[in-house]
Design a protein around this motif. Structure first.
Motif, PDB file in Angstrom:
ATOM      1  N   MET A   1       0.821  -1.198   0.000  1.00 27.28           N
ATOM      2  CA  MET A   1       0.000   0.000   0.000  1.00 27.28           C
ATOM      3  C   MET A   1       0.865   1.262   0.000  1.00 27.28           C
ATOM      4  O   MET A   1       0.502   2.264  -0.584  1.00 27.28           O
ATOM      5  N   VAL A   2       2.005   1.200   0.653  1.00 28.42           N
ATOM      6  CA  VAL A   2       2.898   2.353   0.700  1.00 28.42           C
ATOM      7  C   VAL A   2       3.446   2.654  -0.690  1.00 28.42           C
ATOM      8  O   VAL A   2       3.525   3.815  -1.093  1.00 28.42           O
ATOM      9  N   LEU A   3       3.800   1.601  -1.425  1.00 30.02           N
ATOM     10  CA  LEU A   3       4.328   1.815  -2.777  1.00 30.02           C
ATOM     11  C   LEU A   3       3.278   2.411  -3.706  1.00 30.02           C
ATOM     12  O   LEU A   3       3.602   3.185  -4.604  1.00 30.02           O
ATOM     13  N   ALA A   4       2.009   2.055  -3.489  1.00 22.86           N
ATOM     14  CA  ALA A   4       0.943   2.633  -4.306  1.00 22.86           C
ATOM     15  C   ALA A   4       0.846   4.138  -4.064  1.00 22.86           C
ATOM     16  O   ALA A   4       0.664   4.918  -4.997  1.00 22.86           O
ATOM     17  N   GLY A   5       0.984   4.536  -2.807  1.00 23.21           N
ATOM     18  CA  GLY A   5       0.953   5.966  -2.483  1.00 23.21           C
ATOM     19  C   GLY A   5       2.132   6.711  -3.083  1.00 23.21           C
ATOM     20  O   GLY A   5       1.994   7.831  -3.569  1.00 23.21           O
ATOM     21  N   ILE A   6       3.308   6.069  -3.045  1.00 25.00           N
ATOM     22  CA  ILE A   6       4.491   6.686  -3.643  1.00 25.00           C
ATOM     23  C   ILE A   6       4.306   6.829  -5.152  1.00 25.00           C
ATOM     24  O   ILE A   6       4.631   7.860  -5.738  1.00 25.00           O
ATOM     25  N   GLY A   7       3.770   5.783  -5.788  1.00 23.24           N
ATOM     26  CA  GLY A   7       3.539   5.836  -7.233  1.00 23.24           C
ATOM     27  C   GLY A   7       2.540   6.915  -7.612  1.00 23.24           C
ATOM     28  O   GLY A   7       2.742   7.652  -8.579  1.00 23.24           O
ATOM     29  N   ALA A   8       1.470   7.032  -6.833  1.00 18.84           N
ATOM     30  CA  ALA A   8       0.469   8.065  -7.104  1.00 18.84           C
ATOM     31  C   ALA A   8       1.067   9.460  -6.904  1.00 18.84           C
ATOM     32  O   ALA A   8       0.804  10.376  -7.688  1.00 18.84           O
ATOM     33  N   GLY A   9       1.886   9.609  -5.876  1.00 18.88           N
ATOM     34  CA  GLY A   9       2.527  10.896  -5.625  1.00 18.88           C
ATOM     35  C   GLY A   9       3.494  11.279  -6.727  1.00 18.88           C
ATOM     36  O   GLY A   9       3.546  12.438  -7.149  1.00 18.88           O
ATOM     37  N   LEU A  10       4.266  10.305  -7.198  1.00 16.04           N
ATOM     38  CA  LEU A  10       5.193  10.581  -8.297  1.00 16.04           C
ATOM     39  C   LEU A  10       4.454  10.969  -9.573  1.00 16.04           C
ATOM     40  O   LEU A  10       4.905  11.848 -10.310  1.00 16.04           O
ATOM     41  N   ALA A  11       3.326  10.317  -9.818  1.00 16.40           N
ATOM     42  CA  ALA A  11       2.536  10.671 -11.002  1.00 16.40           C
ATOM     43  C   ALA A  11       2.019  12.109 -10.899  1.00 16.40           C
ATOM     44  O   ALA A  11       2.062  12.870 -11.878  1.00 16.40           O
ATOM     45  N   ALA A  12       1.556  12.494  -9.712  1.00 11.49           N
ATOM     46  CA  ALA A  12       1.046  13.849  -9.522  1.00 11.49           C
ATOM     47  C   ALA A  12       2.173  14.886  -9.640  1.00 11.49           C
ATOM     48  O   ALA A  12       1.995  15.944 -10.254  1.00 11.49           O
ATOM     49  N   GLY A  53      -4.580  13.631 -18.288  1.00 11.10           N
ATOM     50  CA  GLY A  53      -5.172  12.318 -18.528  1.00 11.10           C
ATOM     51  C   GLY A  53      -4.204  11.197 -18.214  1.00 11.10           C
ATOM     52  O   GLY A  53      -4.567  10.199 -17.569  1.00 11.10           O
ATOM     53  N   VAL A  54      -2.969  11.335 -18.644  1.00 14.73           N
ATOM     54  CA  VAL A  54      -1.959  10.314 -18.367  1.00 14.73           C
ATOM     55  C   VAL A  54      -1.686  10.237 -16.870  1.00 14.73           C
ATOM     56  O   VAL A  54      -1.534   9.147 -16.315  1.00 14.73           O
ATOM     57  N   ALA A  55      -1.634  11.378 -16.202  1.00 18.05           N
ATOM     58  CA  ALA A  55      -1.383  11.395 -14.762  1.00 18.05           C
ATOM     59  C   ALA A  55      -2.529  10.733 -14.001  1.00 18.05           C
ATOM     60  O   ALA A  55      -2.289   9.960 -13.062  1.00 18.05           O
ATOM     61  N   LEU A  56      -3.748  11.006 -14.400  1.00 20.46           N
ATOM     62  CA  LEU A  56      -4.900  10.370 -13.751  1.00 20.46           C
ATOM     63  C   LEU A  56      -4.859   8.864 -13.953  1.00 20.46           C
ATOM     64  O   LEU A  56      -5.109   8.089 -13.019  1.00 20.46           O
ATOM     65  N   PHE A  57      -4.541   8.433 -15.153  1.00 18.93           N
ATOM     66  CA  PHE A  57      -4.416   7.006 -15.441  1.00 18.93           C
ATOM     67  C   PHE A  57      -3.317   6.389 -14.571  1.00 18.93           C
ATOM     68  O   PHE A  57      -3.494   5.297 -14.016  1.00 18.93           O
ATOM     69  N   ALA A  58      -2.194   7.066 -14.438  1.00 14.51           N
ATOM     70  CA  ALA A  58      -1.086   6.548 -13.627  1.00 14.51           C
ATOM     71  C   ALA A  58      -1.474   6.444 -12.157  1.00 14.51           C
ATOM     72  O   ALA A  58      -1.123   5.465 -11.481  1.00 14.51           O
ATOM     73  N   VAL A  59      -2.211   7.419 -11.646  1.00  6.03           N
ATOM     74  CA  VAL A  59      -2.649   7.374 -10.249  1.00  6.03           C
ATOM     75  C   VAL A  59      -3.603   6.201 -10.036  1.00  6.03           C
ATOM     76  O   VAL A  59      -3.486   5.468  -9.051  1.00  6.03           O
ATOM     77  N   VAL A  60      -4.532   6.014 -10.951  1.00  7.40           N
ATOM     78  CA  VAL A  60      -5.486   4.909 -10.825  1.00  7.40           C
ATOM     79  C   VAL A  60      -4.766   3.565 -10.863  1.00  7.40           C
ATOM     80  O   VAL A  60      -5.032   2.685 -10.053  1.00  7.40           O
ATOM     81  N   VAL A  61      -3.845   3.409 -11.802  1.00  5.42           N
ATOM     82  CA  VAL A  61      -3.096   2.167 -11.904  1.00  5.42           C
ATOM     83  C   VAL A  61      -2.262   1.922 -10.649  1.00  5.42           C
ATOM     84  O   VAL A  61      -2.198   0.812 -10.131  1.00  5.42           O
ATOM     85  N   ALA A  62      -1.640   2.983 -10.131  1.00  4.94           N
ATOM     86  CA  ALA A  62      -0.822   2.838  -8.920  1.00  4.94           C
ATOM     87  C   ALA A  62      -1.671   2.422  -7.728  1.00  4.94           C
ATOM     88  O   ALA A  62      -1.240   1.600  -6.914  1.00  4.94           O
ATOM     89  N   LEU A  63      -2.862   2.946  -7.623  1.00  3.09           N
ATOM     90  CA  LEU A  63      -3.713   2.620  -6.479  1.00  3.09           C
ATOM     91  C   LEU A  63      -4.393   1.266  -6.624  1.00  3.09           C
ATOM     92  O   LEU A  63      -4.685   0.615  -5.629  1.00  3.09           O
ATOM     93  N   ILE A  64      -4.644   0.845  -7.857  1.00  2.46           N
ATOM     94  CA  ILE A  64      -5.264  -0.474  -8.079  1.00  2.46           C
ATOM     95  C   ILE A  64      -4.247  -1.586  -7.893  1.00  2.46           C
ATOM     96  O   ILE A  64      -4.558  -2.637  -7.326  1.00  2.46           O
ATOM     97  N   ALA A  65      -3.036  -1.386  -8.361  1.00  2.00           N
ATOM     98  CA  ALA A  65      -1.994  -2.420  -8.315  1.00  2.00           C
ATOM     99  C   ALA A  65      -1.311  -2.412  -6.952  1.00  2.00           C
ATOM    100  O   ALA A  65      -0.187  -1.978  -6.802  1.00  2.00           O
ATOM    101  N   LYS A  66      -2.014  -2.900  -5.976  1.00  4.14           N
ATOM    102  CA  LYS A  66      -1.480  -2.918  -4.602  1.00  4.14           C
ATOM    103  C   LYS A  66      -0.290  -3.818  -4.535  1.00  4.14           C
ATOM    104  O   LYS A  66      -0.102  -4.848  -4.270  1.00  4.14           O
TER     105      LYS A  66
END
Length: 66
Positions: A1-12, A53-66
């Motif tokens: 779960m921590v890595l998903a947050g890091i991935g979402a943050g990096l995308a943003a 759009g790409v950033a939103l997609f990256a955040v969704v993928v990061a949060l789904i791929a736990k």
């Protein structure tokens, strides 16, 4: 779960940097050629929307791929 947050943050962060560079470059271009303002603004808005759009997609993928 921590890595998903890091991935979402990096995308943003990446999207923020990209849109900032687009805005800065557009302002430079408008300063050089004021007569091309409408074309520059249109291209800037389209590019910013694509980045968002790409950033939103990256955040969704990061949060789904736990």
């Amino acid at each position: 779960m921590v890595l998903a947050g890091i991935g979402a943050g990096l995308a943003a962060i990446g999207a923020g940097i990209g849109i900032g560079k687009i805005g800065g470059s557009a302002m430079d271009a408008i300063a050089r050629q004021p007569e091309a303002t409408s074309k520059i603004q249109t291209a800037m808005i389209i590019a910013a929307a694509l980045i968002e759009g790409v950033a939103l997609f990256a955040v969704v993928v990061a949060l789904i791929a736990k």
